[in-house]
Design a protein around this motif. Sequence first.
Motif, PDB file in Angstrom:
ATOM      1  N   ALA A   1      -9.367  -5.185 -49.214  1.00 23.46           N
ATOM      2  CA  ALA A   1      -8.464  -5.021 -49.553  1.00 23.46           C
ATOM      3  C   ALA A   1      -8.422  -3.041 -49.605  1.00 23.46           C
ATOM      4  O   ALA A   1      -7.402  -1.913 -48.984  1.00 23.46           O
ATOM      5  N   ALA A   2      -9.553  -2.929 -50.592  1.00 23.51           N
ATOM      6  CA  ALA A   2      -9.632  -1.054 -50.455  1.00 23.51           C
ATOM      7  C   ALA A   2     -10.103  -0.644 -49.579  1.00 23.51           C
ATOM      8  O   ALA A   2      -9.402   0.169 -49.609  1.00 23.51           O
TER       9      ALA A   2
ATOM     10  N   ALA B   1      -9.699 -11.992 -55.652  1.00 26.42           N
ATOM     11  CA  ALA B   1     -10.666 -10.955 -55.948  1.00 26.42           C
ATOM     12  C   ALA B   1     -11.797 -10.934 -54.877  1.00 26.42           C
ATOM     13  O   ALA B   1     -12.835  -9.980 -54.732  1.00 26.42           O
ATOM     14  N   GLU B   2     -12.047 -12.267 -54.497  1.00 23.95           N
ATOM     15  CA  GLU B   2     -13.165 -11.992 -53.432  1.00 23.95           C
ATOM     16  C   GLU B   2     -12.395 -11.083 -51.988  1.00 23.95           C
ATOM     17  O   GLU B   2     -13.152 -10.864 -51.128  1.00 23.95           O
ATOM     18  N   LEU B   3     -12.018 -10.994 -51.906  1.00 23.64           N
ATOM     19  CA  LEU B   3     -10.522  -9.958 -50.856  1.00 23.64           C
ATOM     20  C   LEU B   3     -10.309  -8.273 -51.225  1.00 23.64           C
ATOM     21  O   LEU B   3      -9.559  -8.139 -50.750  1.00 23.64           O
TER      22      LEU B   3
ATOM     23  N   ARG C   1      -3.971  -1.147 -59.680  1.00 20.21           N
ATOM     24  CA  ARG C   1      -4.561  -2.292 -59.847  1.00 20.21           C
ATOM     25  C   ARG C   1      -3.789  -2.661 -61.649  1.00 20.21           C
ATOM     26  O   ARG C   1      -3.152  -1.844 -62.250  1.00 20.21           O
ATOM     27  N   ALA C   2      -4.176  -3.600 -61.890  1.00 20.41           N
ATOM     28  CA  ALA C   2      -3.401  -4.196 -63.305  1.00 20.41           C
ATOM     29  C   ALA C   2      -4.447  -2.765 -64.194  1.00 20.41           C
ATOM     30  O   ALA C   2      -5.068  -2.944 -65.015  1.00 20.41           O
ATOM     31  N   ARG C   3      -2.978  -2.687 -65.094  1.00 17.75           N
ATOM     32  CA  ARG C   3      -4.426  -2.340 -66.536  1.00 17.75           C
ATOM     33  C   ARG C   3      -4.518  -3.022 -67.305  1.00 17.75           C
ATOM     34  O   ARG C   3      -4.348  -4.505 -67.808  1.00 17.75           O
ATOM     35  N   GLU C   4      -5.882  -2.771 -68.126  1.00 18.91           N
ATOM     36  CA  GLU C   4      -6.409  -3.395 -69.055  1.00 18.91           C
ATOM     37  C   GLU C   4      -5.564  -3.071 -70.171  1.00 18.91           C
ATOM     38  O   GLU C   4      -5.432  -2.265 -70.574  1.00 18.91           O
ATOM     39  N   GLU C   5      -5.573  -5.190 -70.814  1.00 24.52           N
ATOM     40  CA  GLU C   5      -5.303  -4.710 -72.412  1.00 24.52           C
ATOM     41  C   GLU C   5      -5.575  -4.721 -73.534  1.00 24.52           C
ATOM     42  O   GLU C   5      -7.123  -4.995 -73.009  1.00 24.52           O
TER      43      GLU C   5
ATOM     44  N   MET D   1     -15.518  -8.965 -64.902  1.00 31.02           N
ATOM     45  CA  MET D   1     -14.307  -9.162 -64.103  1.00 31.02           C
ATOM     46  C   MET D   1     -13.690  -8.464 -63.482  1.00 31.02           C
ATOM     47  O   MET D   1     -13.541  -7.200 -64.203  1.00 31.02           O
ATOM     48  N   THR D   2     -13.388  -8.952 -61.973  1.00 32.37           N
ATOM     49  CA  THR D   2     -12.572  -7.677 -61.667  1.00 32.37           C
ATOM     50  C   THR D   2     -10.813  -8.200 -62.064  1.00 32.37           C
ATOM     51  O   THR D   2     -10.288  -8.564 -62.216  1.00 32.37           O
ATOM     52  N   ARG D   3     -10.693  -6.626 -62.566  1.00 33.98           N
ATOM     53  CA  ARG D   3      -9.082  -6.584 -62.466  1.00 33.98           C
ATOM     54  C   ARG D   3      -7.653  -6.918 -61.745  1.00 33.98           C
ATOM     55  O   ARG D   3      -8.251  -6.619 -60.859  1.00 33.98           O
TER      56      ARG D   3
END
Length: 72
Positions: free
Chosen positions: A51-52, A45-47, A67-71, A1-3
């Motif tokens: 964006a990158a 996620a599809e964009l 990117r959000a940090r992984e919990e 899964m993409t963050r």
Amino acid sequence: MTRPARLAVDPIACDGRALCAELLPGFIRLDDWGFPVIARRDVPAELQAEAATVVRLCPRLALRLERAREET
């Protein structure tokens, strides 16, 4: 899964060339002076790949994809 990720602009580095708004128009618009205004929401996620690419192509390196940090 993409963050989840958000686009951000460094207003000092940006000189308003508008390339980012041309490449990602659904997410970046221009203000009255031609500087980017970025949507305040996660990039879907599809964009994220687009964006990158926009971040890499910014001639002033004024964009970043945070990117959000992984919990844990």
